[in-house]
Design a protein around this motif. Structure first.
Motif, PDB file in Angstrom:
ATOM      1  N   ASP A 320       0.817  -1.207   0.000  1.00 22.88           N
ATOM      2  CA  ASP A 320       0.000   0.000   0.000  1.00 22.88           C
ATOM      3  C   ASP A 320       0.852   1.258   0.000  1.00 22.88           C
ATOM      4  O   ASP A 320       0.450   2.294  -0.536  1.00 22.88           O
ATOM      5  N   ASP A 321       2.027   1.184   0.609  1.00 25.94           N
ATOM      6  CA  ASP A 321       2.905   2.339   0.739  1.00 25.94           C
ATOM      7  C   ASP A 321       3.959   2.314  -0.363  1.00 25.94           C
ATOM      8  O   ASP A 321       4.727   1.349  -0.468  1.00 25.94           O
ATOM      9  N   PRO A 322       4.044   3.348  -1.202  1.00 27.19           N
ATOM     10  CA  PRO A 322       5.062   3.367  -2.256  1.00 27.19           C
ATOM     11  C   PRO A 322       6.487   3.225  -1.727  1.00 27.19           C
ATOM     12  O   PRO A 322       7.343   2.666  -2.404  1.00 27.19           O
ATOM     13  N   TYR A 325       7.571  -0.266  -1.511  1.00 23.38           N
ATOM     14  CA  TYR A 325       8.006  -0.777  -2.816  1.00 23.38           C
ATOM     15  C   TYR A 325       9.464  -0.385  -3.082  1.00 23.38           C
ATOM     16  O   TYR A 325      10.247  -1.189  -3.591  1.00 23.38           O
ATOM     17  N   GLU A 349      -5.485  -2.748  -9.322  1.00 25.32           N
ATOM     18  CA  GLU A 349      -4.242  -2.288  -8.698  1.00 25.32           C
ATOM     19  C   GLU A 349      -3.427  -1.363  -9.581  1.00 25.32           C
ATOM     20  O   GLU A 349      -2.385  -0.865  -9.148  1.00 25.32           O
ATOM     21  N   LYS A 352      -2.295   1.966  -8.182  1.00 26.53           N
ATOM     22  CA  LYS A 352      -1.155   1.941  -7.264  1.00 26.53           C
ATOM     23  C   LYS A 352       0.160   2.101  -8.010  1.00 26.53           C
ATOM     24  O   LYS A 352       1.096   2.742  -7.523  1.00 26.53           O
ATOM     25  N   GLN A 355       0.940   5.661  -8.640  1.00 29.92           N
ATOM     26  CA  GLN A 355       1.392   6.328  -7.425  1.00 29.92           C
ATOM     27  C   GLN A 355       2.844   5.974  -7.118  1.00 29.92           C
ATOM     28  O   GLN A 355       3.656   6.856  -6.788  1.00 29.92           O
ATOM     29  N   ILE A 356       3.187   4.697  -7.241  1.00 27.92           N
ATOM     30  CA  ILE A 356       4.556   4.271  -6.976  1.00 27.92           C
ATOM     31  C   ILE A 356       5.515   4.886  -7.985  1.00 27.92           C
ATOM     32  O   ILE A 356       6.606   5.336  -7.633  1.00 27.92           O
TER      33      ILE A 356
END
Length: 564
Positions: A320-322, A325, A349, A352, A355-356
């Motif tokens: 969930d948190d970039p 990653y 997904e 996401k 965002q990443i």
């Protein structure tokens, strides 16, 4: 700069030389002279695997007073594995320094032994926040006189929920000390900690904030959720030499994936919070020695793992948190080597990924899940390479040759070769016979923009093909068609617009002439193909065809460039 130019004492330089190190890494080049020449607090931003331990460890060892057995430096780190790694590195660096001792303290093992070591004395303590806090409360570990405090992978410690322990530990340390904070990312919690506990710190940075390693490629596959494990298997089969960590979201998912992997004959195992310390150590020992090819793990279980030469990091589930990653992908592509970070995503997904990509400032490339024929070819060539490279012990084999030759009597060399190949290869041929296409044709509402020509990236040509949905053409089939005609791999394809009777697509301009020429002799299910260039600079605006929904048109969303 060489290590001699940093000003380190001779005992350290000789140890470094014996270890084979000649030049400091960028973070060491910036940090070591700074710590040797002033007492300012420091915030150092650098990715995992850049040599941070030596960056703070060598200056600490240079300044430590070996005549005193009191704790002079405390190093906090997030996990047992990293704690032991730092301890081993400090021991290697200090091998020529008499009277020095460092002590590792961490959970999951006998606290009594650690208490005895602390009572015997040591100048540097390396520990995890939970165990350090426990030892301070027991009044066994005294940090009231330390001169140096190191917070290594501070962002990881906060992510793991150690904020309360860290606050309590820092409250026990003296007001006057040098605090060194090392972090791969700078989330707001780290910024707040810096303001609260560090005094006018200097900031050193190697690379960009919140960015992944520069020599890591970022690939993604879009599939249906039900096909994620099948896709993982194909990735593993398509990279037979891969050495990877597969990240899952939960312990249950980790166990399920690892059990399926092992049942299917892969060298894999799981690493999650339900394992005892002994089980964890056994799994990690097998993985480090490469008796395991795939380690399936949760983020928490994998914190602080220091494993070299990973070829792949595979995100079975996106975090969930970039920033998580970024940490995951930073485990490959270390020490100047290249690596690949792979994400298996379903349509829900894809947001996401955007965002990443924005946070990490990295370009993600969509790859198509390889088909059965492609995997079989890769596996066959891999097997042939192994046979060609195998060492032959003539003295042990020669006595058996007459009986072997008698068995092969009447068979040609070609027949013998076919039989050996089939004996090893038939299971792949059987498994991938009539293997379905697992790729999902994205609706592409992610808003990714192709950044084709800047900074030396690929220049695309815009091409037209006289086939579309009526001829059963889709994006995956188009990519296969291009691959068949060019007989090449990793040719980058940009935007794709499949319409009813015709389609548009972009291709690396180095291959457009070759494709146009090759396609003049090709057909699609009996339909003669014609591929030609599209004139003009912009993507052609075509009128909406009757009966075609808007989301099928290019106006519904841009296609992310992909490689085949």
């Amino acid at each position: 700069m060489t290590f001699e130019e940093t000003g380190l004492k001779p005992e350290l330089l000789s140890a470094i030389s014996e270890m084979g190190f000649e030049q400091p890494t960028p973070i060491q080049e910036k940090t070591i002279p700074h710590l040797l020449n002033n007492n300012n607090d420091l915030v150092a931003l650098a990715q995992t695997g850049t040599g941070k331990t030596a960056a703070f460890g060598l200056p600490l060892l240079h300044n430590i007073d070996t005549k005193s057995k009191a704790v002079q430096a405390l190093v906090l780190c997030p996990t047992r594995e990293l704690c032991l790694q730092i301890t081993r590195d400090l021991e290697a660096f200090s091998k020529n320094i008499r009277g020095f001792k460092n002590i590792a303290v961490y959970g999951g093992t006998d606290i009594g032994k650690q208490i005895r070591e602390l009572r015997d004395g040591g100048q540097i303590v390396v520990g995890t926040p939970g165990r350090v806090h426990d030892l301070i409360r027991r009044k066994v570990l005294n940090v009231g006189q330390i001169k140096w405090l190191v917070l290594d992978e501070a962002d990881e410690m906060l992510t793991m929920g150690f904020k309360e322990e860290m606050d309590a530990i820092l409250a026990e340390t003296p007001a006057v000390k040098q605090t060194l904070l090392f972090s791969a990312t700078m989330p707001k919690e780290i910024a707040e900690m810096t303001r609260k506990y560090l005094h006018n710190p200097e900031e050193l940075s190697v690379g960009k904030r919140n960015s992944g390693a520069e020599n890591v490629e970022h690939h993604y596959y879009v599939v249906h959720a039900k096909d994620k494990y099948a896709t993982l298997k194909r990735i593993a089969d398509n990279y037979p030499n891969c050495y990877a960590i597969v990240f899952c979201r939960t312990r249950m998912e980790t166990r399920e994936v690892a059990e399926k992997f092992m049942a299917d004959g892969y060298n894999a195992d799981a690493l999650h919070g339900d394992l005892s310390q002994a089980q964890r150590d056994q799994v990690m020992s097998r993985f480090r020695s490469r008796n395991l090819q795939m380690l399936v793990a949760t983020d928490v279980a994998a914190r602080g793992l220091d494993v070299n030469d990973l070829s792949h990091v595979i995100n079975y589930s996106l975090p969930d948190d970039p920033e998580v990653y970024i940490h995951r992908s930073g485990r490959t592509g270390r020490a100047g080597k290249s690596g690949i970070s792979v994400s298996i995503v379903h349509m829900r997904e894809t947001g996401k990924l955007r965002q990443i990509e924005n946070v990490s400032n990295k370009r993600f490339v969509r790859k198509m899940v390889p088909g059965g024929e492609e995997i079989c070819e890769v596996q066959l060539m891999h097997m042939i390479d192994k046979v060609v490279q195998v060492e032959v012990n003539d003295s042990r084999i020669d006595p058996y040759l007459p009986a072997i030759m008698e068995k092969f009597a009447g068979l040609s060399s070609e027949d013998i070769l076919k039989r050996f190949v089939s004996a090893e290869f038939n299971r792949f041929l059987s498994y991938y016979k009539n293997a379905p296409d697992l790729n999902v044709q994205e609706k592409e509402k992610r808003g990714f923009e192709k950044r084709g020509n800047d900074r030396g990236r690929v220049t695309f040509s815009r091409l037209f093909v006289n086939a579309g949905k009526k001829q059963n053409l889709n994006a995956s089939r188009l990519l296969g068609l291009i691959n068949d005609q060019l007989k090449k791999k990793n040719i980058e394809i940009g935007k794709i617009d499949i319409q009813r009777k015709f389609s548009f697509f972009e291709i690396d301009s180095r291959y457009d002439d070759e494709l146009i020429k090759a396609a003049s002799r090709a057909s699609l299910d009996g339909h003669p193909l014609k591929i030609d260039r599209v004139t003009g600079q912009e993507w052609p605006a075509q009128p909406r065809e009757k009966g075609r929904s808007r989301e099928g048109a290019f106006a519904g969303g841009r296609k992310r460039s992909v490689k085949r």
